[in-house]
Design an enzyme around this catalytic site. Structure first.
Site, PDB file in Angstrom:
ATOM      1  CB  CYS A 184       1.043   1.676   4.060  1.00 47.46           C
ATOM      2  SG  CYS A 184      -1.046   1.231   4.190  1.00 47.46           S
TER       3      CYS A 184
ATOM      4  CB  CYS B 212      -0.868   0.289   0.574  1.00 45.47           C
ATOM      5  SG  CYS B 212      -1.763   1.619   1.878  1.00 45.47           S
TER       6      CYS B 212
END
Length: 192
Positions: free
Chosen positions: A97, A94
């Site tokens: 992230c 991600c």
């Protein structure tokens, strides 16, 4: 077997779509109160399981969990009572992230006396891959693992969009939630 593959594909599709979604709900979470006029009936054992899950997820009663860190140690939510607990749901794949990781590291370093950040890896990855990621990003807070195919009740919401950050107060009660990447300043606002 086919159901598991379909469920896995659906879950992964939702995670991929949600990963880029940025939504924020920083409003305080009010305890959920059952309606006085309930018309549906629920089997007693189902109701008991649902009530227990709600009681342990920080909404009605303090958050409770027993999860494993990357070294195989058992970590409990109660280990952090007396501090704000910031749970960040993330995955190595991600991009948002990864972008917020330095902010989480900075926030933990600057607020270690009153706050504990905990990362929960919401992906099916090897411990070696997660350890390598933690080393690359100089992670200074515990990273915990869960079974993403059967996540604990409290963590299911975290997997609906990555990254997601949920803050619990010093007594373990849910305080605020943020979906999408967050910075140290935003985290500081969440723990007030």
């Amino acid at each position: 077997m086919m159901i598991n593959k379909s469920l896995t594909l659906t879950l992964m599709s939702l995670l991929l779509v949600a990963c880029s979604d940025q939504a924020t709900d920083n409003s305080p979470v009010e305890p959920v109160k059952p309606s006085e006029q309930t018309t549906a009936t629920v089997a007693p054992e189902t109701a008991a399981v649902a009530e227990q899950a709600e009681n342990d997820n920080g909404i009605v009663a303090p958050l409770e969990f027993n999860l494993t860190d990357l070294d195989g140690n058992t970590i409990k939510a109660s280990d952090y009572r007396g501090k704000w607990l910031v749970i960040n749901y993330w995955a190595t794949w991600c991009a948002p992230c990864r972008d917020e990781m330095p902010e989480l590291v900075q926030f933990q370093k600057e607020n270690a006396d009153t706050v504990q950040v905990v990362g929960i890896a919401f992906e099916d990855a090897t411990i070696d891959k997660l350890k390598s990621f933690a080393k690359d990003f100089n992670i200074n807070y515990p990273l915990l693992t869960i079974d993403v195919y059967n996540p604990p009740e409290f963590a299911q919401e975290g997997g609906l969009g990555l990254p997601t950050t949920i803050v619990y107060n010093a007594t373990g009660m849910r305080h605020k939630k943020h979906m999408g990447p967050i910075d140290a300043e935003g985290l500081l606002e969440m723990v007030q």
